[in-house]
Every structure is written in structure tokens, then in C-alpha cells.
Design a protein around this motif. Sequence first.
Motif, PDB file in Angstrom:
ATOM      1  N   ARG A 147       1.345  -1.198   0.097  1.00  0.00           N
ATOM      2  CA  ARG A 147      -0.041   0.331  -0.176  1.00  0.00           C
ATOM      3  C   ARG A 147       1.032   1.624   0.177  1.00  0.00           C
ATOM      4  O   ARG A 147       1.813   1.072   0.589  1.00  0.00           O
ATOM      5  CB  ARG A 147      -1.516   0.006   1.194  1.00  0.00           C
ATOM      6  CG  ARG A 147      -2.398  -0.941   1.318  1.00  0.00           C
ATOM      7  CD  ARG A 147      -3.084  -0.966   2.251  1.00  0.00           C
ATOM      8  NE  ARG A 147      -3.750  -2.296   1.865  1.00  0.00           N
ATOM      9  CZ  ARG A 147      -4.818  -1.752   1.819  1.00  0.00           C
ATOM     10  NH1 ARG A 147      -5.484  -0.857   0.741  1.00  0.00           N
ATOM     11  NH2 ARG A 147      -5.905  -2.652   0.902  1.00  0.00           N
ATOM     12  N   LEU A 206     -11.466  -4.396  -8.983  1.00  0.00           N
ATOM     13  CA  LEU A 206     -11.732  -5.096  -7.510  1.00  0.00           C
ATOM     14  C   LEU A 206     -11.291  -4.777  -6.801  1.00  0.00           C
ATOM     15  O   LEU A 206     -12.128  -3.983  -5.753  1.00  0.00           O
ATOM     16  CB  LEU A 206     -10.548  -7.000  -7.408  1.00  0.00           C
ATOM     17  CG  LEU A 206     -11.654  -7.984  -8.638  1.00  0.00           C
ATOM     18  CD1 LEU A 206     -10.632  -8.919  -8.361  1.00  0.00           C
ATOM     19  CD2 LEU A 206     -13.179  -7.960  -7.739  1.00  0.00           C
ATOM     20  N   GLU A 207      -9.841  -4.090  -6.254  1.00  0.00           N
ATOM     21  CA  GLU A 207      -9.480  -2.193  -5.731  1.00  0.00           C
ATOM     22  C   GLU A 207     -10.078  -1.634  -5.255  1.00  0.00           C
ATOM     23  O   GLU A 207      -9.926  -0.741  -4.358  1.00  0.00           O
ATOM     24  CB  GLU A 207      -8.007  -2.875  -5.722  1.00  0.00           C
ATOM     25  CG  GLU A 207      -6.532  -4.035  -5.427  1.00  0.00           C
ATOM     26  CD  GLU A 207      -7.342  -4.888  -4.430  1.00  0.00           C
ATOM     27  OE1 GLU A 207      -7.336  -4.288  -3.464  1.00  0.00           O
ATOM     28  OE2 GLU A 207      -7.334  -5.894  -4.138  1.00  0.00           O
ATOM     29  N   ARG A 265     -13.418  -2.400  -3.440  1.00  0.00           N
ATOM     30  CA  ARG A 265     -12.991  -3.465  -2.380  1.00  0.00           C
ATOM     31  C   ARG A 265     -13.844  -2.286  -1.183  1.00  0.00           C
ATOM     32  O   ARG A 265     -14.277  -3.252  -0.502  1.00  0.00           O
ATOM     33  CB  ARG A 265     -11.608  -3.479  -1.897  1.00  0.00           C
ATOM     34  CG  ARG A 265     -11.917  -4.019  -1.452  1.00  0.00           C
ATOM     35  CD  ARG A 265     -10.086  -4.746  -1.019  1.00  0.00           C
ATOM     36  NE  ARG A 265      -9.067  -5.620  -2.100  1.00  0.00           N
ATOM     37  CZ  ARG A 265      -9.838  -6.994  -1.934  1.00  0.00           C
ATOM     38  NH1 ARG A 265     -10.799  -7.684  -1.405  1.00  0.00           N
ATOM     39  NH2 ARG A 265     -10.138  -7.782  -2.943  1.00  0.00           N
ATOM     40  N   PRO A 266     -13.360  -0.888  -1.077  1.00  0.00           N
ATOM     41  CA  PRO A 266     -13.582  -0.246  -0.131  1.00  0.00           C
ATOM     42  C   PRO A 266     -14.860  -0.691   0.412  1.00  0.00           C
ATOM     43  O   PRO A 266     -15.695  -0.276   0.842  1.00  0.00           O
ATOM     44  CB  PRO A 266     -12.856   1.242  -0.049  1.00  0.00           C
ATOM     45  CG  PRO A 266     -11.812   0.885  -0.878  1.00  0.00           C
ATOM     46  CD  PRO A 266     -12.482  -0.216  -1.781  1.00  0.00           C
ATOM     47  N   SER A 267     -16.074   0.276  -1.553  1.00  0.00           N
ATOM     48  CA  SER A 267     -17.603   0.023  -0.308  1.00  0.00           C
ATOM     49  C   SER A 267     -17.975  -1.152  -0.398  1.00  0.00           C
ATOM     50  O   SER A 267     -18.955  -2.045   0.825  1.00  0.00           O
ATOM     51  CB  SER A 267     -17.931   0.150  -2.255  1.00  0.00           C
ATOM     52  OG  SER A 267     -17.642   1.790  -2.717  1.00  0.00           O
ATOM     53  N   ILE A 268     -17.456  -2.405  -0.940  1.00  0.00           N
ATOM     54  CA  ILE A 268     -17.541  -3.677  -0.964  1.00  0.00           C
ATOM     55  C   ILE A 268     -17.518  -4.150   1.473  1.00  0.00           C
ATOM     56  O   ILE A 268     -18.175  -4.751   1.666  1.00  0.00           O
ATOM     57  CB  ILE A 268     -16.840  -4.608  -1.200  1.00  0.00           C
ATOM     58  CG1 ILE A 268     -17.219  -5.041  -2.362  1.00  0.00           C
ATOM     59  CG2 ILE A 268     -17.187  -6.010  -0.374  1.00  0.00           C
ATOM     60  CD1 ILE A 268     -19.003  -6.007  -3.073  1.00  0.00           C
ATOM     61  N   GLU A 269     -16.419  -3.310   1.789  1.00  0.00           N
ATOM     62  CA  GLU A 269     -16.085  -3.554   2.688  1.00  0.00           C
ATOM     63  C   GLU A 269     -16.542  -3.551   3.629  1.00  0.00           C
ATOM     64  O   GLU A 269     -17.031  -2.943   4.977  1.00  0.00           O
ATOM     65  CB  GLU A 269     -14.354  -3.517   3.280  1.00  0.00           C
ATOM     66  CG  GLU A 269     -13.474  -4.597   2.838  1.00  0.00           C
ATOM     67  CD  GLU A 269     -11.848  -3.977   2.483  1.00  0.00           C
ATOM     68  OE1 GLU A 269     -11.942  -2.456   3.612  1.00  0.00           O
ATOM     69  OE2 GLU A 269     -10.505  -4.977   2.516  1.00  0.00           O
ATOM     70  N   VAL A 325     -18.004  -8.538  -9.418  1.00  0.00           N
ATOM     71  CA  VAL A 325     -18.382  -9.031  -8.212  1.00  0.00           C
ATOM     72  C   VAL A 325     -18.795  -9.959  -7.823  1.00  0.00           C
ATOM     73  O   VAL A 325     -19.011 -11.193  -7.220  1.00  0.00           O
ATOM     74  CB  VAL A 325     -19.607  -7.847  -7.760  1.00  0.00           C
ATOM     75  CG1 VAL A 325     -19.795  -7.799  -6.197  1.00  0.00           C
ATOM     76  CG2 VAL A 325     -18.442  -6.894  -7.592  1.00  0.00           C
ATOM     77  N   ASP A 336     -16.539 -13.234  -7.418  1.00  0.00           N
ATOM     78  CA  ASP A 336     -15.151 -13.014  -6.396  1.00  0.00           C
ATOM     79  C   ASP A 336     -15.940 -13.467  -5.246  1.00  0.00           C
ATOM     80  O   ASP A 336     -16.728 -13.007  -4.612  1.00  0.00           O
ATOM     81  CB  ASP A 336     -14.534 -11.548  -6.082  1.00  0.00           C
ATOM     82  CG  ASP A 336     -13.358 -10.972  -4.805  1.00  0.00           C
ATOM     83  OD1 ASP A 336     -12.508 -11.370  -4.634  1.00  0.00           O
ATOM     84  OD2 ASP A 336     -13.821 -11.549  -3.466  1.00  0.00           O
ATOM     85  N   GLU A 361     -15.232 -13.806  -1.825  1.00  0.00           N
ATOM     86  CA  GLU A 361     -16.035 -12.342  -0.342  1.00  0.00           C
ATOM     87  C   GLU A 361     -16.498 -11.929  -1.408  1.00  0.00           C
ATOM     88  O   GLU A 361     -17.905 -11.351  -0.261  1.00  0.00           O
ATOM     89  CB  GLU A 361     -14.986 -12.249  -0.198  1.00  0.00           C
ATOM     90  CG  GLU A 361     -15.060 -11.332   1.026  1.00  0.00           C
ATOM     91  CD  GLU A 361     -13.721 -10.251   1.160  1.00  0.00           C
ATOM     92  OE1 GLU A 361     -11.606 -10.565   0.799  1.00  0.00           O
ATOM     93  OE2 GLU A 361     -13.785  -9.402   1.398  1.00  0.00           O
ATOM     94  N   PHE A 362     -17.005 -10.782  -2.456  1.00  0.00           N
ATOM     95  CA  PHE A 362     -18.135 -10.039  -2.585  1.00  0.00           C
ATOM     96  C   PHE A 362     -19.309 -10.474  -3.004  1.00  0.00           C
ATOM     97  O   PHE A 362     -20.733 -10.045  -2.424  1.00  0.00           O
ATOM     98  CB  PHE A 362     -16.926  -8.965  -3.649  1.00  0.00           C
ATOM     99  CG  PHE A 362     -16.068  -8.369  -3.923  1.00  0.00           C
ATOM    100  CD1 PHE A 362     -15.082  -8.402  -2.519  1.00  0.00           C
ATOM    101  CD2 PHE A 362     -15.502  -7.300  -4.695  1.00  0.00           C
ATOM    102  CE1 PHE A 362     -13.925  -7.392  -2.802  1.00  0.00           C
ATOM    103  CE2 PHE A 362     -14.428  -7.255  -4.409  1.00  0.00           C
ATOM    104  CZ  PHE A 362     -13.777  -6.446  -2.816  1.00  0.00           C
TER     105      PHE A 362
END
Lengths: 192, 192
Positions: free
Chosen positions: A8, A59-60, A63-67, A117, A120, A122-123
Motif C-alpha cells: 500500500r 477489484l481494488e 474493495r472499500p465499498s464492499i468492506e 463482483v 469474487d 468474498e464480494f
Amino acid sequence: MAKPVAPRGLARDRVLDAAMTLFAEHGVHGTSLQMIADRVGVSKAAVYYQFQSKEGIALEVIRPSIEDIARVIRIADALPDQQQQRAVAISGLVEMVVRHRRLAVVFYGDPAIDALVLSDPEFNAVTGRLRELLEGPERDPVDRIAFSVFCSGVGRAAADPELADIDDEDLHRALLELSGRILSPVEQPSQP
Amino acid sequence: MAKPVAPRGLARDRVLDAAMTLFAEHGVHGTSLQMIADRVGVSKAAVYYQFQSKEGIALEVIRPSIEDIARVIRIADALPDQQQQRAVAISGLVEMVVRHRRLAVVFYGDPAIDALVLSDPEFNAVTGRLRELLEGPERDPVDRIAFSVFCSGVGRAAADPELADIDDEDLHRALLELSGRILSPVEQPSQP
């Protein structure tokens, strides 16, 4: 030797930021790694060093939205009552789309993102649980239609360029009110 | 010499049909003239003979929907009362998206289509008048947000693959009910 995972950092964030802007304008399909590299001002190889593929970048980006959604679901699932769970899920989602207005352009308008989505696990688990919470236990056709209208309508309104001049607070209040209307039980027509 | 305009006919319809399917799956940006030609089973030159560009094909794919909306607007505009005009516009739009469920995938989910509609003066005039009819004369932020939620929510729900098993009549009834809720006046919070 396995490719190193990109740490990161500033360069990584700049790639994600450039990609988000380009995805919103051209769609994921219409954006190339070269376009992303040009926008950041680095070589395509430098981008490729950080991310395996354009899909990996997409995907990255989401990712913040999915989290965020996963966090809302954890909060909702901890409550004892189904109506409370649902209310928290609605409120959490509206808060999330308003906070990520810029991202919503990508998230709620691109068939390539929908496919990512779904691909994946997890998503997919997160969006599946969200659907369960909001559609309710009956899952009759009317509930499913209301859930679909809510997701597309609220998500895309947050990203609508025609509404860009409306401030976050007003948008949040109106979307929450509209969400309540959309997701309240629809009266069934009486059978003849 | 000006390029001849392709006559309406079977070959033309087959190109439009193939393009609609590919646009829905890959987006306009993700679809090439070659992909369209391959799907129809003709050469790229044969497609190019009928249409000047991929954008030209996309415009023809959405033209029937725009013409439907224009017809609804003419019906609404002939009524004397603003509330009646609005009710007709809502009902006409819901009927249209349900009849064109397959097309709605393309129409309400692709940034390339949004850009094309904006680029065409005729299409732009139709969507502008529709917006006026539905947002009402006040055009305050809450009306504008409700209009945005209605367009995206109802349009995309009609195309949602998750709802493909629901028949047209049930979908029509639920979307009309939801549209009425979304577009009825939102209560303004009282000022402190």
C-alpha cells in the motif's frame, strides 16, 4: 517466483485514483492499462508491476465499498429483530453511497463490475447477505423487485452528474426517505 | 459520393439484434464491429456497409425506446392538467421499460449510451422534456433526486437478470406502484 504483492502506498493509490476516474468516464471495458499509466504519468510496466491486470485494479477500486457493506451487515446481524436489521442495512447503505458518490458512478453502472463482483467469492457473499437482509424472509416477487429498484435507484442517484450540485447532507436525507418508501411492504392486489 | 443509407430489412435487424445482445453483455465500449459481424455470421465490411460506426449502431438500437418516450410525451402534453401529464408520463415510461426489458440492460447501465444520448439533439430534447414533466415545475433538489432514483431504479429493475423469472404483468404492476411512491412529493423537514 511468485509476483510480489504491491505494498500500500502513494503510487498504488495514484493508480487506483486514476483508474476510478477513467472507469467512470469510459467504463471498465473502455479503459486500458495504457490509459491508466498515461494518466498517472508512468509506464505501463510500472502499473503492471503493481497490479496483475485491469480486473485486479477494478477489484481494488471497489474493495472499500464492499468492506463498508460487510461492516454494515455485521452491525445489522448483531441486532435481535429482523425489522431493526433491515432498517440498519438500509441506513448503512445510503450512508455508504453518499460517502462514495464518486465511486458509485463505477459501482452502479458498469456490467463489467457486476461480473467482477459475481466472480469474487468474498464480494459475492457480502452482496448475497445484503440481498437477504433487504428482501426479507418471504422473498416474494414484489420484495425482489423493490430490492432491485432500491439498489439501482439509490446507488446511481448518488453518482448522477445531474445531482452533483446537491450537497451530501441533502442527498443523504432525500435518499433515506426514498429508500424507506421503496422498501416498505407493497400492498398486494386483492384476488378477484 | 455519399455513403448510401442502409434500407430497413432483415440484414439490418439482424445486426441490431446481435449488437443489442453484445452491448448488454460487454457494454458498448467492450463490443467491437468485428464481434457484431461474427455473431451475425457476416464480414466486418458487410456490417460497415450498413452502419457508419459502432456508435451509429448503438443509436439505432436505442432509437425505438426514444421514439416510445417521445410518443408518451406527446400524449401527456395534450392533457390540460399538470398532475395528469405527470401520471401519464410515469405510466407510459413503466409500460415502455417492461416492454423493452431486454433493451433496458443497455439503456440503463452503460455510460457510453448516456454520452450518445447527450450527443444527439433529438434524443436530448426528448429526455429533457421527460425530465421537466416528471420533476415538476419547482425542480427543487428533492424532486430532482426522486427523478434520478425513478429513472435508474425502474429502468434497471426491468433489465435485472435476477428478476428474469418474473412475468411482465407482475413486474409492470410492482414498478408502477413503486414509481408512484418514489415520485410522490417528499415531506420537507420543518425548519428548526
